[in-house]
Design a protein around this motif. Sequence first.
Motif, PDB file in Angstrom:
ATOM      1  N   ASP A 168      -9.369   5.228   1.268  1.00  0.00           N
ATOM      2  CA  ASP A 168      -8.948   5.281  -0.133  1.00  0.00           C
ATOM      3  C   ASP A 168      -7.624   4.561  -0.396  1.00  0.00           C
ATOM      4  N   THR A 169      -7.266   3.627   0.458  1.00  0.00           N
ATOM      5  CA  THR A 169      -5.979   2.941   0.328  1.00  0.00           C
ATOM      6  C   THR A 169      -5.865   2.193  -0.994  1.00  0.00           C
ATOM      7  N   ARG A 170      -4.766   2.460  -1.697  1.00  0.00           N
ATOM      8  CA  ARG A 170      -4.480   1.724  -2.936  1.00  0.00           C
ATOM      9  C   ARG A 170      -3.666   0.490  -2.597  1.00  0.00           C
ATOM     10  N   SER A 171      -3.892  -0.568  -3.334  1.00  0.00           N
ATOM     11  CA  SER A 171      -3.134  -1.804  -3.172  1.00  0.00           C
ATOM     12  C   SER A 171      -2.482  -2.133  -4.510  1.00  0.00           C
ATOM     13  N   GLU A 172      -1.177  -2.351  -4.499  1.00  0.00           N
ATOM     14  CA  GLU A 172      -0.444  -2.699  -5.708  1.00  0.00           C
ATOM     15  C   GLU A 172       0.031  -4.141  -5.613  1.00  0.00           C
ATOM     16  N   GLY A 194      -5.463 -11.887  19.324  1.00  0.00           N
ATOM     17  CA  GLY A 194      -5.266 -10.878  20.352  1.00  0.00           C
ATOM     18  C   GLY A 194      -4.036 -10.019  20.135  1.00  0.00           C
ATOM     19  N   GLN A 195      -3.249 -10.296  19.091  1.00  0.00           N
ATOM     20  CA  GLN A 195      -2.053  -9.510  18.807  1.00  0.00           C
ATOM     21  C   GLN A 195      -2.291  -8.569  17.626  1.00  0.00           C
ATOM     22  N   VAL A 196      -1.570  -7.440  17.641  1.00  0.00           N
ATOM     23  CA  VAL A 196      -1.695  -6.400  16.624  1.00  0.00           C
ATOM     24  C   VAL A 196      -0.312  -6.088  16.057  1.00  0.00           C
ATOM     25  N   ILE A 197      -0.271  -5.801  14.755  1.00  0.00           N
ATOM     26  CA  ILE A 197       0.962  -5.331  14.119  1.00  0.00           C
ATOM     27  C   ILE A 197       0.581  -4.297  13.069  1.00  0.00           C
ATOM     28  N   THR A 198       1.476  -3.336  12.846  1.00  0.00           N
ATOM     29  CA  THR A 198       1.277  -2.351  11.793  1.00  0.00           C
ATOM     30  C   THR A 198       2.350  -2.531  10.731  1.00  0.00           C
ATOM     31  N   VAL A 199       1.913  -2.608   9.477  1.00  0.00           N
ATOM     32  CA  VAL A 199       2.814  -2.675   8.328  1.00  0.00           C
ATOM     33  C   VAL A 199       2.887  -1.266   7.745  1.00  0.00           C
ATOM     34  N   ASN A 200       4.080  -0.730   7.670  1.00  0.00           N
ATOM     35  CA  ASN A 200       4.263   0.635   7.171  1.00  0.00           C
ATOM     36  C   ASN A 200       3.972   0.728   5.679  1.00  0.00           C
ATOM     37  N   ARG A 201       3.520   1.881   5.260  1.00  0.00           N
ATOM     38  CA  ARG A 201       3.226   2.123   3.843  1.00  0.00           C
ATOM     39  C   ARG A 201       4.431   1.751   2.981  1.00  0.00           C
ATOM     40  N   GLY A 202       4.136   1.169   1.818  1.00  0.00           N
ATOM     41  CA  GLY A 202       5.180   0.840   0.864  1.00  0.00           C
ATOM     42  C   GLY A 202       5.907  -0.470   1.106  1.00  0.00           C
ATOM     43  N   VAL A 203       5.630  -1.148   2.211  1.00  0.00           N
ATOM     44  CA  VAL A 203       6.332  -2.394   2.524  1.00  0.00           C
ATOM     45  C   VAL A 203       5.613  -3.574   1.875  1.00  0.00           C
ATOM     46  N   ARG A 204       6.361  -4.338   1.052  1.00  0.00           N
ATOM     47  CA  ARG A 204       5.795  -5.516   0.390  1.00  0.00           C
ATOM     48  C   ARG A 204       5.504  -6.582   1.445  1.00  0.00           C
ATOM     49  N   HIS A 234       0.883  -1.165   0.000  1.00  0.00           N
ATOM     50  CA  HIS A 234       0.000   0.000   0.000  1.00  0.00           C
ATOM     51  C   HIS A 234       0.925   1.221   0.000  1.00  0.00           C
ATOM     52  N   PRO A 235       1.123   1.840  -1.167  1.00  0.00           N
ATOM     53  CA  PRO A 235       2.124   2.901  -1.266  1.00  0.00           C
ATOM     54  C   PRO A 235       1.793   4.178  -0.509  1.00  0.00           C
ATOM     55  N   ASP A 236       0.525   4.362  -0.128  1.00  0.00           N
ATOM     56  CA  ASP A 236       0.151   5.631   0.502  1.00  0.00           C
ATOM     57  C   ASP A 236      -0.544   5.470   1.859  1.00  0.00           C
ATOM     58  N   SER A 237      -0.451   4.281   2.462  1.00  0.00           N
ATOM     59  CA  SER A 237      -1.116   4.103   3.753  1.00  0.00           C
ATOM     60  C   SER A 237      -0.491   2.956   4.543  1.00  0.00           C
ATOM     61  N   ASP A 238      -0.381   3.153   5.855  1.00  0.00           N
ATOM     62  CA  ASP A 238      -0.030   2.060   6.743  1.00  0.00           C
ATOM     63  C   ASP A 238      -1.240   1.137   6.847  1.00  0.00           C
ATOM     64  N   GLU A 239      -1.012  -0.102   7.323  1.00  0.00           N
ATOM     65  CA  GLU A 239      -2.103  -1.053   7.516  1.00  0.00           C
ATOM     66  C   GLU A 239      -1.846  -1.799   8.819  1.00  0.00           C
ATOM     67  N   SER A 240      -2.830  -1.798   9.706  1.00  0.00           N
ATOM     68  CA  SER A 240      -2.704  -2.533  10.968  1.00  0.00           C
ATOM     69  C   SER A 240      -3.576  -3.777  10.924  1.00  0.00           C
TER      70      SER A 240
END
Length: 116
Positions: free
Chosen positions: A105-109, A76-86, A48-54
């Motif tokens: 409006d998150t884009r997915s590539e 019960g666990q949470v992680i956030t993947v930073n924008r642009g990370v494959r 997601h080049p323009d948004s983090d995803e948790s």
Amino acid sequence: MQNLSFEVIRLSSESTTTKIYDNHPIAKINDHEIRISTMTKAYHWHCHPDSDESFLALEGGLFIDFDDRTVELLPGQVITVNRGVRHRTRPIGERSVNLTFERIDTRSETLPSPWE
């Protein structure tokens, strides 16, 4: 003016699909949405080049593969993947249910596997 239209969402009702992969929005907050994902097979590599995803694992757990490692996310666990990370997600076991939190409006590539 007070908003009196409150909706209770039953997560168990939202995850009853028999599809290999189902990912749909269940709630919105400001410019973000909460999506519920049910899967029995791996999702493709993407970013997601323009948004983090948790991710919040609810049932079964989730493997999240990155270029250089795999993270195991248990219920019960949470992680956030930073924008642009494959990354790609895979269920732990036969079935996984998780919530994702991302901008509406998150884009997915779609991307090729880093291991090919």
